[in-house]
Design an enzyme around this catalytic site. Structure first.
Site, PDB file in Angstrom:
ATOM      1  N   TYR A 223       0.790  -1.200   0.201  1.00  0.00           N
ATOM      2  CA  TYR A 223      -0.208   0.032   0.334  1.00  0.00           C
ATOM      3  C   TYR A 223       0.418   1.528   0.127  1.00  0.00           C
ATOM      4  O   TYR A 223       2.333   1.061  -0.114  1.00  0.00           O
ATOM      5  CB  TYR A 223      -0.737   0.107   0.645  1.00  0.00           C
ATOM      6  CG  TYR A 223      -0.409  -0.265   2.275  1.00  0.00           C
ATOM      7  CD1 TYR A 223      -0.377   1.733   3.207  1.00  0.00           C
ATOM      8  CD2 TYR A 223       0.284  -0.913   3.305  1.00  0.00           C
ATOM      9  CE1 TYR A 223       0.620   1.481   4.483  1.00  0.00           C
ATOM     10  CE2 TYR A 223       0.526  -0.222   4.457  1.00  0.00           C
ATOM     11  CZ  TYR A 223       0.729   0.581   4.818  1.00  0.00           C
ATOM     12  OH  TYR A 223       1.871   1.138   5.761  1.00  0.00           O
ATOM     13  N   CYS A 224       0.805   2.430  -0.667  1.00  0.00           N
ATOM     14  CA  CYS A 224       0.947   3.475  -0.345  1.00  0.00           C
ATOM     15  C   CYS A 224      -0.024   4.910  -0.242  1.00  0.00           C
ATOM     16  O   CYS A 224      -1.406   3.973   0.427  1.00  0.00           O
ATOM     17  CB  CYS A 224       1.588   3.920  -1.959  1.00  0.00           C
ATOM     18  SG  CYS A 224       0.779   3.227  -2.936  1.00  0.00           S
ATOM     19  N   THR A 225       0.397   5.841  -0.601  1.00  0.00           N
ATOM     20  CA  THR A 225      -0.525   7.262  -0.779  1.00  0.00           C
ATOM     21  C   THR A 225      -1.953   6.621  -1.578  1.00  0.00           C
ATOM     22  O   THR A 225      -3.013   7.219  -1.168  1.00  0.00           O
ATOM     23  CB  THR A 225       0.340   8.238  -0.562  1.00  0.00           C
ATOM     24  OG1 THR A 225       1.006   8.563   0.260  1.00  0.00           O
ATOM     25  CG2 THR A 225      -0.751   9.625  -0.144  1.00  0.00           C
TER      26      THR A 225
END
Length: 323
Positions: free
Chosen positions: A177-179
């Protein structure tokens, strides 16, 4: 009632652009003429941007992008705001839409399986799952998913080297996951290339997870790349996990150090913010390059003499150079 006349758009699209410099000018001019501000990257491999504007102007901008068959699949994360989140518009050409050192990978060919927020939520706590944060240190120190594995990286381009430390997890389901999802496209593709077989990514990233799944089990705030600096995500079981860089008390108040030669991204509580005049250390507080602190910890670049038309020409009159 809260003013929601403006919107903030977060998006990306991996798509081949044959003449990115020419498209950059077209894209930039559209933004200027429709009062869109933000930071947008145009590359041979696609688009990546965060932009703001009045609701009607943002709709024009989304229509403009979707009208191009190359970018018809672009998904926008839309947040309401009471003003522009940027003071100007920058549309730049760069070799990659996110600096990764993984230019050989094309997420349109192979990438991790996309999980919608509710699917991610249902899968993340299973025994054979590893949740992997692919963001930089200053981002995940402010906020991250409960029990997430966080790599010690200052920039995403360091990610490939750190993957060597994850060899023992090849038999696990890896949920990245990331922003907003863009880093995961390349990160999950690289994991697959390195022999990881069961690789997933949170579609739309933390931002979409907050909007569609309530942000449950995301602890702290999410660092964002606009004037807001940090945003709330978790509406279910929120928790402050970061501590003030100066005094060590719990604080999720993210600032940039007022010393422009430092500009570190760190949590600093309000009391220490004023006491230190926005600086992260006594050394920075005494630095002659220290900027005036206004209580926000966000510093716009000098906009004196800024001309959004500089370097542009209108296709209808290529001889007219806009100074």
């Amino acid at each position: 009632m809260e003013n929601t006349d403006y919107q903030i758009l977060l998006y990306y699209c991996y798509a081949k652009i044959e003449n990115p410099e020419e498209y950059r000018e077209e894209h930039h001019l559209f933004c200027v003429e429709n009062n869109i501000r933000g930071r947008i990257i145009i590359s041979d491999e696609g688009l990546n941007g965060t932009a703001s504007g009045l609701v009607e102007d943002c709709q024009k901008y989304m229509d403009f992008i979707h009208s191009d068959p190359r970018f018809a699949k672009t998904e926008f994360k839309i947040d309401s705001f009471d003003k522009h989140a940027f003071t100007k518009i920058h549309v730049r050409y760069k070799p990659e839409i996110v600096h990764s050192s993984l230019r050989h990978l094309d997420p349109n060919v192979k990438t991790g399986k996309h999980l919608e927020p509710k699917e991610f939520k249902a899968l993340k706590d299973q025994e054979d799952v590893v949740i992997l944060d692919v963001r930089s240190n200053y981002e995940h120190e402010l906020g991250h998913f409960k029990n997430a594995l966080r790599l010690d990286i200052d920039n995403f381009r360091d990610f490939p080297e750190k993957v060597k430390e994850l060899e023992h997890l090849k038999n696990k389901k890896v949920l990245t996951y990331c922003t907003g999802g863009i880093k995961c496209e390349k990160a999950s593709a690289f994991l697959l290339e390195q022999g990881f077989e069961d690789v997933y990514q949170l579609h739309g990233g933390i931002i979409k997870y907050g909007m569609e799944a309530g942000g449950e089990d995301f602890e702290g705030k999410c660092y964002v790349f606009d004037n807001r600096i940090a945003v709330e995500v978790n509406k279910v079981n929120p928790k402050v996990i970061s501590t003030c860089h100066v005094c060590g008390t719990n604080s999720d108040r993210m600032v940039n150090c007022s010393n422009s030669t430092c500009n570190a991204h760190v949590p600093i509580c309000e009391e220490c913010g004023w006491k230190m005049e926005g600086a992260c250390s006594e050394e920075c507080k005494e630095n002659p390059e220290k900027r005036p602190y206004d209580g926000t910890g966000y510093y716009q670049k000098n906009t004196n003499g800024y001309n959004p038309y500089k370097g542009l020409y209108r296709k209808s009159d290529k001889a007219e150079i806009l100074k």
